[in-house]
Write a protein that holds these residues in place. Structure first.
Motif, PDB file in Angstrom:
ATOM      1  N   ILE A  83       0.836  -1.204   0.000  1.00 50.02           N
ATOM      2  CA  ILE A  83       0.000   0.000   0.000  1.00 50.02           C
ATOM      3  C   ILE A  83       0.875   1.260   0.000  1.00 50.02           C
ATOM      4  O   ILE A  83       0.602   2.237  -0.700  1.00 50.02           O
ATOM      5  CB  ILE A  83      -0.941  -0.012   1.214  1.00 50.02           C
ATOM      6  N   ALA A  84       1.963   1.215   0.795  1.00 49.44           N
ATOM      7  CA  ALA A  84       2.877   2.356   0.845  1.00 49.44           C
ATOM      8  C   ALA A  84       3.538   2.584  -0.518  1.00 49.44           C
ATOM      9  O   ALA A  84       3.662   3.724  -0.982  1.00 49.44           O
ATOM     10  CB  ALA A  84       3.933   2.131   1.925  1.00 49.44           C
ATOM     11  N   ASN A  85       3.978   1.489  -1.184  1.00 45.12           N
ATOM     12  CA  ASN A  85       4.596   1.610  -2.512  1.00 45.12           C
ATOM     13  C   ASN A  85       3.601   2.165  -3.532  1.00 45.12           C
ATOM     14  O   ASN A  85       3.963   2.989  -4.386  1.00 45.12           O
ATOM     15  CB  ASN A  85       5.123   0.257  -2.975  1.00 45.12           C
ATOM     16  N   LEU A  86       2.352   1.691  -3.439  1.00 47.35           N
ATOM     17  CA  LEU A  86       1.325   2.189  -4.356  1.00 47.35           C
ATOM     18  C   LEU A  86       1.067   3.675  -4.138  1.00 47.35           C
ATOM     19  O   LEU A  86       0.880   4.434  -5.092  1.00 47.35           O
ATOM     20  CB  LEU A  86       0.039   1.393  -4.161  1.00 47.35           C
ATOM     21  N   LYS A  87       1.089   4.087  -2.875  1.00 48.92           N
ATOM     22  CA  LYS A  87       0.877   5.497  -2.560  1.00 48.92           C
ATOM     23  C   LYS A  87       2.003   6.359  -3.132  1.00 48.92           C
ATOM     24  O   LYS A  87       1.749   7.407  -3.735  1.00 48.92           O
ATOM     25  CB  LYS A  87       0.788   5.676  -1.050  1.00 48.92           C
ATOM     26  N   VAL A  88       3.255   5.902  -2.952  1.00 44.56           N
ATOM     27  CA  VAL A  88       4.402   6.646  -3.488  1.00 44.56           C
ATOM     28  C   VAL A  88       4.327   6.725  -5.009  1.00 44.56           C
ATOM     29  O   VAL A  88       4.560   7.781  -5.610  1.00 44.56           O
ATOM     30  CB  VAL A  88       5.721   5.987  -3.035  1.00 44.56           C
ATOM     31  N   TRP A  89       3.994   5.589  -5.634  1.00 46.67           N
ATOM     32  CA  TRP A  89       3.890   5.567  -7.104  1.00 46.67           C
ATOM     33  C   TRP A  89       2.793   6.511  -7.584  1.00 46.67           C
ATOM     34  O   TRP A  89       2.972   7.235  -8.572  1.00 46.67           O
ATOM     35  CB  TRP A  89       3.609   4.149  -7.573  1.00 46.67           C
TER      36      TRP A  89
END
Length: 326
Positions: free
Chosen positions: A66-72
């Motif tokens: 979820i954190a990676n998706l948010k950054v992306w």
């Protein structure tokens, strides 16, 4: 008790005594082994602990995704906004005119070299068809030289001429294939590697400018807030705002560092590519020109010398594949 009385008693009572004495020596009972017990049933507390650990691991992995998706998502939004604003002329972008000119030349060169590669493959296919026709003519002339004795000398002479052309043609085809392989490596591997680095550099430039413009806009907004605050009061900037500004500065420095690193990489790769391109093209163009000139002039010795000089392995011509033609 006699037999008659025994039969009457059996019929009246329904009891029939055994005819033989019972065996009092019974075989020993087999040992019964206990069934295996599931560890989860035997130790439920261990099973619960393992399940809890797996659940915790999955939870951490999901949070990371979820954190990676948010950054992306944030990066994609900011970069898209930067590109649109650049096209509309609403923002500034970092430009290195000298490097941009080199990149433009690189892309144009790759397109032109790719066109040369396509035409060389087409030329190879046409030459192959010509040589196959000459082979068929040579075989037919040889056959007719035996079947028609009155034209034996004429058919034999033509057959030998066609065979000589076929031999020279195979040498020319080998030289052309050598040229095609070298061009394919230069265009689709060496040059393409540099082009991929250029694309990474361009994306890093957009990221850097997006965060740079955002930071500059944020600083401008804070300055406006300070200047418009009433006398004796402090602006509405809180500790949370300070942390956000610090985080933004950290992201800006990170993207700036990556942008500068890729800028250097592109500059170095362009220089190395130019050196390699000049060496490869000088050698391959010399081969192509001398081999074709020797073939067209019928100079078999010169063609053989060129093939040996460039260490071209001469093989019988093979039909080019569909992928080679396209």
């Amino acid at each position: 008790m006699n037999d008659g009385q025994l039969e009457v008693m059996e019929e009246s009572t329904g009891y029939y005594p055994p005819t033989t004495a019972p065996n009092l020596h019974r075989p020993p009972l087999r040992e019964v082994k206990p069934l295996p017990v599931d560890p989860a049933i035997a130790h439920p507390e261990d099973a619960d602990s393992g399940h809890s650990k797996n659940k915790a691991v999955r939870s951490v992995e999901m949070q990371q995704k979820i954190a990676n998706l948010k950054v992306w998502s944030v990066n994609t939004y900011k970069c898209s906004k930067q590109v649109i604003n650049e096209k509309l002329g609403r923002t500034t972008k970092t430009v290195d005119p000298e490097l941009e000119k080199k990149i433009e030349i690189l892309l144009d060169t790759q397109a032109k070299y790719n066109r040369i590669l396509t035409l060389a493959k087409s030329f190879n296919a046409h030459m192959f068809n010509v040589i196959q026709t000459q082979k068929s003519l040579a075989e037919l002339f040889s056959e007719l030289s035996f079947k028609q004795p009155d034209l034996h000398d004429a058919f034999t002479s033509n057959a030998n001429t066609q065979k000589s052309l076929v031999k020279n043609g195979d040498a020319l085809l080998s030289a052309i294939r050598f040229f095609i392989d070298a061009m394919d490596t230069l265009v689709n591997k060496t040059t393409q590697d540099t082009v991929m680095t250029v694309k990474q550099y361009q994306y890093a430039r957009v990221q850097f400018d997006a965060y740079r413009n955002e930071t500059e806009s944020s600083l401008g907004s804070e300055a406006t807030t300070h200047s418009t605050a009433p006398n004796g009061t402090s602006p509405t900037t809180t500790t949370h705002g300070t942390m956000s500004s610090s985080e933004s500065d950290g992201n800006l420095e990170q993207h700036k560092s990556r942008f500068e690193t890729l800028h250097k990489d592109v500059d170095i790769k362009l220089k190395l590519l130019d050196e390699n391109r000049v060496k490869v093209m000088t050698r391959q163009l010399t081969l192509f020109e001398t081999a074709l000139a020797a073939f067209m002039s019928g100079n078999a010795e010169e063609l053989d010398t060129v093939v040996k000089q460039f260490k071209v392995k001469v093989e019988e011509g093979e039909a080019p594949s569909f992928l080679e033609l396209h």
